[in-house]
Design a protein around this motif. Structure first.
Motif, PDB file in Angstrom:
ATOM      1  N   GLY A  86       0.731  -1.425   0.078  1.00  0.00           N
ATOM      2  CA  GLY A  86       0.050  -0.468  -0.406  1.00  0.00           C
ATOM      3  C   GLY A  86       0.503   1.240  -0.041  1.00  0.00           C
ATOM      4  N   TYR A  87       1.955   1.377   0.970  1.00  0.00           N
ATOM      5  CA  TYR A  87       2.999   2.049   0.941  1.00  0.00           C
ATOM      6  C   TYR A  87       3.721   2.416  -0.675  1.00  0.00           C
ATOM      7  CZ  TYR A  87       6.556   5.406   1.947  1.00  0.00           C
ATOM      8  OH  TYR A  87       7.583   6.690   2.481  1.00  0.00           O
ATOM      9  N   TYR A  88       3.388   1.895  -1.617  1.00  0.00           N
ATOM     10  CA  TYR A  88       4.105   2.181  -2.942  1.00  0.00           C
ATOM     11  C   TYR A  88       2.746   2.582  -4.072  1.00  0.00           C
ATOM     12  CZ  TYR A  88       8.643   1.454  -0.875  1.00  0.00           C
ATOM     13  OH  TYR A  88      10.186   1.664  -0.587  1.00  0.00           O
ATOM     14  N   VAL A 125      10.936   9.827  -7.074  1.00  0.00           N
ATOM     15  CA  VAL A 125      10.512  11.084  -7.797  1.00  0.00           C
ATOM     16  C   VAL A 125       8.974  11.770  -6.677  1.00  0.00           C
ATOM     17  CG1 VAL A 125       8.053  11.918  -9.104  1.00  0.00           C
ATOM     18  CG2 VAL A 125       9.788  10.669 -10.157  1.00  0.00           C
ATOM     19  N   TYR A 126       9.521  10.456  -5.882  1.00  0.00           N
ATOM     20  CA  TYR A 126       8.103  10.986  -4.187  1.00  0.00           C
ATOM     21  C   TYR A 126       9.071  11.679  -3.276  1.00  0.00           C
ATOM     22  CZ  TYR A 126       5.744   9.969  -0.355  1.00  0.00           C
ATOM     23  OH  TYR A 126       5.509  10.264   0.791  1.00  0.00           O
ATOM     24  N   ALA A 153       0.182  10.781  -6.284  1.00  0.00           N
ATOM     25  CA  ALA A 153       0.991  12.116  -8.166  1.00  0.00           C
ATOM     26  C   ALA A 153       2.049  11.441  -8.574  1.00  0.00           C
ATOM     27  CB  ALA A 153       0.324  12.816  -7.057  1.00  0.00           C
ATOM     28  N   ALA A 154       3.047  10.887  -7.848  1.00  0.00           N
ATOM     29  CA  ALA A 154       3.892  10.306  -9.009  1.00  0.00           C
ATOM     30  C   ALA A 154       3.837   9.080  -9.854  1.00  0.00           C
ATOM     31  CB  ALA A 154       5.027   9.627  -7.748  1.00  0.00           C
ATOM     32  N   ARG A 155       2.976   8.009  -9.725  1.00  0.00           N
ATOM     33  CA  ARG A 155       2.738   7.008 -10.360  1.00  0.00           C
ATOM     34  C   ARG A 155       1.905   7.701 -11.728  1.00  0.00           C
ATOM     35  NH1 ARG A 155       1.734   2.125 -11.846  1.00  0.00           N
ATOM     36  NH2 ARG A 155       0.332   1.793 -13.196  1.00  0.00           N
ATOM     37  N   GLN A 156       1.182   8.616 -11.606  1.00  0.00           N
ATOM     38  CA  GLN A 156       0.509   9.627 -12.236  1.00  0.00           C
ATOM     39  C   GLN A 156       0.984  10.663 -13.274  1.00  0.00           C
ATOM     40  OE1 GLN A 156      -2.863  12.229 -11.346  1.00  0.00           O
ATOM     41  NE2 GLN A 156      -4.576  10.910 -12.582  1.00  0.00           N
ATOM     42  N   LEU A 166       1.496  22.039  -8.552  1.00  0.00           N
ATOM     43  CA  LEU A 166       2.037  20.653  -8.202  1.00  0.00           C
ATOM     44  C   LEU A 166       2.872  20.223  -7.859  1.00  0.00           C
ATOM     45  CD1 LEU A 166       0.418  17.836  -7.396  1.00  0.00           C
ATOM     46  CD2 LEU A 166       1.458  16.770  -9.295  1.00  0.00           C
ATOM     47  N   VAL A 167       3.701  20.672  -8.595  1.00  0.00           N
ATOM     48  CA  VAL A 167       5.462  20.328  -8.699  1.00  0.00           C
ATOM     49  C   VAL A 167       5.913  21.926  -7.332  1.00  0.00           C
ATOM     50  CG1 VAL A 167       7.513  20.377  -9.473  1.00  0.00           C
ATOM     51  CG2 VAL A 167       5.886  19.207 -10.636  1.00  0.00           C
TER      52      VAL A 167
END
Length: 204
Positions: free
Chosen positions: A59-61, A99-100, A110-113, A151-152
């Protein structure tokens, strides 16, 4: 989009932890499991404890399916050294995780997206696979056109998280490199992770 993104706060309550250490997590105010009235937590069995450890790490990732997560375990078991340490090391080499960790985005979801939408370069080449394994020395950058995204900018200015020492981050250039594979003790998990129990779960 993963169903987990829409129900990420339920994960906290279901697992009984503030998984990402976020101040907005409903677990901070309500520690009961999700549902209209919540439910009493029963004392888990050994299997239940191992399963919970696996669910926390998965879940964390953000969005790792069971099939892929098992592959990480199998790869970790083939490497030399402690399998649990190898497992978290492999997870931290994921592109979305880096990235996270570099604080280019506020959450793992958000990192995945962010990666999937093509905002990230690896060694100068556009990469849209969040699970891509980054090697030590690779340079990850936010694309020039994406550097002014709210976002960034908000993520960079946030004091919510610290950047771990195994990453070399330049927020002026919005770039990051992984210096070394981290050990469990190096990874800033807000909740206690027990990869040894995950290894026990899969080796039953």
């Amino acid at each position: 989009m993963s169903k987990r993104i829409n129900a990420k706060h339920k994960i906290d309550r279901r697992l009984g932890v503030n998984l990402w250490g976020r101040p907005k997590s409903p677990f901070n105010k309500r520690e009961t499991p999700p549902g209209q009235h919540g439910a009493r937590r029963r004392k888990p069995s050994d299997f239940g404890i191992q399963l919970m450890a696996k669910q926390k790490l998965k879940g964390y990732y953000g969005n790792i399916g069971e099939k892929r997560f098992r592959k990480y375990y199998e790869e970790a078991s083939r490497l030399r050294g402690d399998t649990g340490e190898n497992l978290v090391g492999l997870l931290e080499h994921r592109l979305d995780a880096i990235v996270y960790r570099a604080k280019f985005v506020p959450t793992v979801f958000a990192a995945r997206q962010f990666v999937n939408h093509g905002h990230v370069l690896v060694n100068g080449r556009r990469m849209t696979v969040a699970s891509y394994t980054v090697r030590v020395g690779d340079v990850i950058e936010v694309r020039q056109k994406s550097r002014e995204m709210p976002l960034v900018l908000e993520a960079i200015q946030s004091a919510e998280r610290d950047i771990p020492e195994y990453l070399d981050v330049d927020h002026n250039k919005l770039s990051v490199s992984i210096i070394r594979t981290p050990k469990l003790e190096d990874i800033p998990y807000p909740a206690q992770m027990e990869p040894n129990l995950v290894v026990e779960f899969y080796s039953r």
